[in-house]
Design a protein around this motif. Structure first.
Motif, mmCIF file in Angstrom:
data_model
loop_
_atom_site.group_PDB
_atom_site.id
_atom_site.type_symbol
_atom_site.label_atom_id
_atom_site.label_comp_id
_atom_site.label_asym_id
_atom_site.label_seq_id
_atom_site.Cartn_x
_atom_site.Cartn_y
_atom_site.Cartn_z
ATOM 1 N N THR A 325 47.581 45.972 36.700
ATOM 2 C CA THR A 325 47.027 46.879 35.683
ATOM 3 C C THR A 325 47.308 48.337 36.041
ATOM 4 O OG1 THR A 325 44.859 46.864 36.767
ATOM 5 C CG2 THR A 325 45.214 45.275 34.991
ATOM 6 N N LEU A 356 41.623 48.897 30.603
ATOM 7 C CA LEU A 356 42.000 47.631 31.225
ATOM 8 C C LEU A 356 41.840 47.695 32.741
ATOM 9 C CD1 LEU A 356 43.111 44.801 30.710
ATOM 10 C CD2 LEU A 356 45.426 45.755 30.864
ATOM 11 N N GLY A 359 38.256 47.210 33.810
ATOM 12 C CA GLY A 359 37.878 45.799 33.806
ATOM 13 C C GLY A 359 38.384 45.067 35.033
ATOM 14 N N ARG A 362 36.187 45.874 38.053
ATOM 15 C CA ARG A 362 34.968 45.063 38.049
ATOM 16 C C ARG A 362 35.245 43.638 38.491
ATOM 17 N NH1 ARG A 362 33.921 48.166 33.318
ATOM 18 N NH2 ARG A 362 34.829 46.526 32.011
ATOM 19 N N PHE A 363 36.424 43.129 38.143
ATOM 20 C CA PHE A 363 36.807 41.778 38.564
ATOM 21 C C PHE A 363 36.964 41.706 40.086
ATOM 22 C CE2 PHE A 363 40.383 38.415 38.445
ATOM 23 C CZ PHE A 363 39.471 37.390 38.692
ATOM 24 N N GLN A 371 33.795 37.827 34.569
ATOM 25 C CA GLN A 371 34.630 39.014 34.711
ATOM 26 C C GLN A 371 36.097 38.703 34.428
ATOM 27 O OE1 GLN A 371 33.581 41.977 34.911
ATOM 28 N NE2 GLN A 371 31.426 41.558 35.347
ATOM 29 N N ARG A 374 36.584 38.722 30.785
ATOM 30 C CA ARG A 374 36.605 40.091 30.247
ATOM 31 C C ARG A 374 37.970 40.736 30.440
ATOM 32 N NH1 ARG A 374 30.594 42.080 32.384
ATOM 33 N NH2 ARG A 374 29.401 40.954 30.772
ATOM 34 N N VAL A 375 38.597 40.479 31.591
ATOM 35 C CA VAL A 375 39.959 40.984 31.789
ATOM 36 C C VAL A 375 40.907 40.338 30.786
ATOM 37 C CG1 VAL A 375 41.911 41.071 33.393
ATOM 38 C CG2 VAL A 375 39.589 41.509 34.229
ATOM 39 N N GLY A 378 40.398 41.869 27.536
ATOM 40 C CA GLY A 378 40.924 43.228 27.613
ATOM 41 C C GLY A 378 42.425 43.278 27.433
#
Length: 397
Positions: A325, A356, A359, A362-363, A371, A374-375, A378
């Motif tokens: 990312t 992105l 996210g 956080r992962f 999580q 969510r990625v 995203g």
């Protein structure tokens, strides 16, 4: 019954027991079970018609629930009291027409269901995003004027090739798919489409797609489509059971669609096409890693060698996801270097990339399926936003 009571439809079977209906059989007529087959739609439509049997008259419905000789005078004009014969003949004609309409509705429902199975075999919703990247490449490569007929032909050819690759992929992975919860209901493992049928249909789709691109666009775009098919089916699909490098290898055919679109419009890939390739290649890695993490138990059950299966605590998977990312931020600036994007695109790409990346951070901190999902979502939001920003920047410049 006799006299006037004979005009009523019997509500019980020959043995005096209440009539029972199932989804495949109605009543207890004397004919074979096949004569009593009733589709669910016929049951629903027939249930609301007063004085009418669920089964169809004639060969479609045999003699109804009460057997021959006990029938409603509506079935045969010569049965029942004389003052009801003419009325019965009219009712019989109405029932025949109603039965034909219901049978046609059942046939239409079966065809619609078959269409749904083929769309699932083609992974149609998934490929809508792929076709969006093809359209982006075609439009940006067309400079000032887009040939809409050429774009439509290119999308159709690219789509058919992608559908063929998806069908071949499901054919080759039908046994692992049957062991995975997320794929066990696909048409092949569920037994709704036969393997040989999927193979033939997939081959026809792929050949038609490559041939159409050669006709409506050029040989170079047809060659790229064929390369996408071969890389996806012949390299990436078997590599999933051999090496964790399958994610990087699979990102190559996944990044080629915008190059295909650009080449269909111009005859050869240019710097702009390869800038789009770079974005899609890098984008796919966090996208696929996120899927592989939250579905790692499924992948392990199927025997796929994914990084997430080998990475017990998810530390390596999450860090690699964050790394790509971060790489996506400078990669998204390549269209600007190629002269495709301006200030609007830069703003959209930077904002989407930072979102992105947040996210992915956080992962790394919380390596949970939530999580990871969510990625994943995203990444699904990122790509359309970036492509839309590039399109709008190109249109309003």
């Amino acid at each position: 019954m006799a006299g006037g009571e004979g005009a009523r439809v019997p509500r019980r079977g020959a043995a005096g027991r209440p009539l029972r209906l199932s989804s495949s059989r109605a009543g207890a007529g004397p004919g074979p079970a096949g004569d009593r087959h009733v589709c669910p739609l016929r049951l629903r439509l027939g249930a609301g018609l007063p004085g009418r049997r669920v089964g169809l008259p004639g060969p479609l419905g045999a003699h109804g629930a009460s057997g021959p000789g006990r029938g409603d005078p509506g079935l045969r004009g010569g049965d029942g009291p004389a003052h009801l014969r003419g009325r019965g003949a009219g009712r019989g004609g109405e029932r025949v027409m109603s039965g034909l309409r219901v049978a046609a509705a059942c046939a239409g429902s079966a065809r619609l269901e078959r269409l749904r199975e083929y769309l699932a075999l083609a992974k149609f919703p998934l490929h809508l995003l792929v076709l969006a990247t093809v359209a982006c490449g075609y439009g940006l490569g067309s400079a000032e004027r887009v040939s809409w007929a050429g774009l439509l032909g290119t999308l159709l050819g690219a789509g058919l090739t992608a559908f063929g690759a998806a069908a071949w992929n499901q054919f080759l992975e039908r046994e692992p798919d049957a062991r995975m919860r997320r794929t066990m209901n696909r048409p092949l493992p569920a037994g709704r489409i036969r393997p040989a049928e999927a193979l033939v249909v997939g081959s026809l789709w792929a050949l038609a797609g490559v041939g159409l691109l050669a006709l409506v666009a050029n040989a170079a775009s047809a060659a790229i489509a064929a390369a996408i098919f071969l890389l996806y089916v012949g390299v990436y699909t078997p590599l999933k059971r051999i090496s964790t490098l399958n994610t990087l290898v699979g990102a190559v055919p996944g990044a080629l669609p915008p190059v295909l679109g650009w080449t269909a419009a111009t005859g050869a890939p240019g710097h702009g096409a390869w800038s789009l390739f770079a974005i899609l290649f890098v984008w796919q890695v966090p996208h696929l890693l996120a899927i592989a993490w939250y579905a790692r138990e499924d992948f392990a059950r199927a025997g796929f060698r994914m990084l997430s299966v080998m990475d017990a605590d998810g530390r390596l998977t999450s860090r690699e996801c964050l790394l790509f990312t971060l790489v996506l931020l400078p990669a998204s600036m390549l269209p600007v270097v190629a002269g495709l994007g301006g200030a609007l695109y830069i703003a959209v790409a930077v904002c989407a990339g930072l979102g992105l990346t947040a996210g992915a951070v956080r992962f790394v901190r919380e390596r949970t399926p939530v999580q990871a999902r969510r990625v994943f979502w995203g990444t699904l939001a990122y790509l359309p936003l970036v492509l839309l920003g590039l399109w709008l920047d190109w249109i309003f410049r």
